[in-house]
Write a protein that holds these residues in place. Structure first.
Motif, PDB file in Angstrom:
ATOM      1  N   GLU A 153       9.909   9.555  -3.120  1.00  0.00           N
ATOM      2  CA  GLU A 153       8.796  10.067  -2.279  1.00  0.00           C
ATOM      3  C   GLU A 153       8.180   9.330  -1.341  1.00  0.00           C
ATOM      4  OE1 GLU A 153       7.501  13.215  -2.731  1.00  0.00           O
ATOM      5  OE2 GLU A 153       8.846  13.895  -4.338  1.00  0.00           O
ATOM      6  N   GLY A 154       8.873   8.329  -0.633  1.00  0.00           N
ATOM      7  CA  GLY A 154       8.540   7.618   0.401  1.00  0.00           C
ATOM      8  C   GLY A 154       7.572   6.312   0.122  1.00  0.00           C
ATOM      9  N   PHE A 155       7.391   6.015  -1.125  1.00  0.00           N
ATOM     10  CA  PHE A 155       6.616   4.962  -1.838  1.00  0.00           C
ATOM     11  C   PHE A 155       7.365   3.736  -2.090  1.00  0.00           C
ATOM     12  CE2 PHE A 155       3.972   8.657  -2.497  1.00  0.00           C
ATOM     13  CZ  PHE A 155       2.598   8.328  -2.221  1.00  0.00           C
ATOM     14  N   GLY A 156       6.899   2.471  -1.905  1.00  0.00           N
ATOM     15  CA  GLY A 156       7.395   1.057  -2.421  1.00  0.00           C
ATOM     16  C   GLY A 156       6.301   0.698  -3.315  1.00  0.00           C
TER      17      GLY A 156
ATOM     18  N   CYS B 122       2.603   2.215  -2.164  1.00  0.00           N
ATOM     19  CA  CYS B 122       2.087   2.556  -0.855  1.00  0.00           C
ATOM     20  C   CYS B 122       3.356   3.190  -0.235  1.00  0.00           C
ATOM     21  CB  CYS B 122       2.151   1.068  -0.110  1.00  0.00           C
ATOM     22  SG  CYS B 122       1.517   1.274   1.572  1.00  0.00           S
ATOM     23  N   ASN B 123       2.889   4.256   0.454  1.00  0.00           N
ATOM     24  CA  ASN B 123       3.692   4.857   1.513  1.00  0.00           C
ATOM     25  C   ASN B 123       3.449   4.391   3.097  1.00  0.00           C
ATOM     26  OD1 ASN B 123       4.399   6.946   3.401  1.00  0.00           O
ATOM     27  ND2 ASN B 123       5.282   8.040   1.796  1.00  0.00           N
TER      28      ASN B 123
ATOM     29  N   LEU C 165       2.026   7.259   5.628  1.00  0.00           N
ATOM     30  CA  LEU C 165       0.947   7.704   5.521  1.00  0.00           C
ATOM     31  C   LEU C 165      -0.452   6.735   5.522  1.00  0.00           C
ATOM     32  CD1 LEU C 165       2.134  10.331   2.373  1.00  0.00           C
ATOM     33  CD2 LEU C 165       1.823  10.780   4.908  1.00  0.00           C
ATOM     34  N   SER C 166       0.057   5.710   4.915  1.00  0.00           N
ATOM     35  CA  SER C 166      -1.126   4.459   4.994  1.00  0.00           C
ATOM     36  C   SER C 166      -1.414   4.306   6.157  1.00  0.00           C
ATOM     37  CB  SER C 166      -0.671   3.304   4.308  1.00  0.00           C
ATOM     38  OG  SER C 166      -0.296   3.294   3.059  1.00  0.00           O
ATOM     39  N   HIS C 167      -0.353   4.057   7.254  1.00  0.00           N
ATOM     40  CA  HIS C 167      -0.826   3.927   8.608  1.00  0.00           C
ATOM     41  C   HIS C 167      -1.600   5.201   9.251  1.00  0.00           C
ATOM     42  CE1 HIS C 167      -0.016   4.117  13.101  1.00  0.00           C
ATOM     43  NE2 HIS C 167      -0.287   2.756  12.922  1.00  0.00           N
ATOM     44  N   ARG C 168      -1.446   6.249   8.758  1.00  0.00           N
ATOM     45  CA  ARG C 168      -2.137   7.526   9.544  1.00  0.00           C
ATOM     46  C   ARG C 168      -3.635   7.313   9.079  1.00  0.00           C
ATOM     47  NH1 ARG C 168       0.932  12.753   7.713  1.00  0.00           N
ATOM     48  NH2 ARG C 168      -0.958  13.782   8.429  1.00  0.00           N
ATOM     49  N   VAL C 169      -3.926   6.933   7.743  1.00  0.00           N
ATOM     50  CA  VAL C 169      -5.270   6.804   7.406  1.00  0.00           C
ATOM     51  C   VAL C 169      -6.122   5.719   7.826  1.00  0.00           C
ATOM     52  CG1 VAL C 169      -5.005   8.522   5.341  1.00  0.00           C
ATOM     53  CG2 VAL C 169      -4.666   6.103   4.976  1.00  0.00           C
TER      54      VAL C 169
END
Length: 141
Positions: free
Chosen positions: A30-33, A61-62, A65-69
């Motif tokens: 799902e794109g998370f590490g 953390c994805n 998505l984290s960068h966007r928020v």
């Protein structure tokens, strides 16, 4: 899958370690590490000399998505990473829970970030849904 005020929970026939491996792989899909793994059982034994059942917290953390928020609201870092817990309940069942990002993000009151929170919640939920459940294994929950 059970949904409560702030997260999603399933009970699985997998062992604790097998559940950690399976959920880590599902999160990756799902794109998370997994950035962190906290062994609460070991910490409480070392710091307080108390015995508790196995309990681990995975910090997922994805990056995109984290960068966007974070670009929109730098203080949102206080709510990151998204936690996933793996523990053994009183009945001895392995329990896996993930934060509901939509509930978590409601505290920042930024409607423009709601789509990202919805996406994070959906991805975390899908990751949990890949795990076998007690019901699927014919065991009572």
């Amino acid at each position: 899958m059970e949904h409560h005020n702030y997260g999603f929970t399933i009970k699985t026939p997998l062992s604790d370690e097998a559940a950690i491996g399976a959920v880590t792989e599902a999160l990756k899909a799902e794109g998370f590490g997994v950035l962190t793994e906290i062994d609460v059982q070991a910490v409480l034994k070392k710091k307080l000399d108390v015995e508790v059942a196995p309990y681990k917290i995975l910090g997922a953390c994805n990056p995109s998505l984290s960068h966007r928020v974070l670009a929109a609201e730098p203080e949102v870092g206080l709510l990151l990473p998204c936690n996933v817990t793996v523990y053994r309940d009183e009945a001895g069942h392995t329990t896996v829970s993930a934060i509901d990002a939509l509930a978590m993000f409601s505290v920042i009151q930024r409607p423009d970030l709601e789509p990202v929170a919805r996406e994070v919640s959906a991805r975390l939920r899908r990751a949990l849904e890949t795990l076998p459940t007690l019901e699927q294994a014919g065991e009572p929950a």
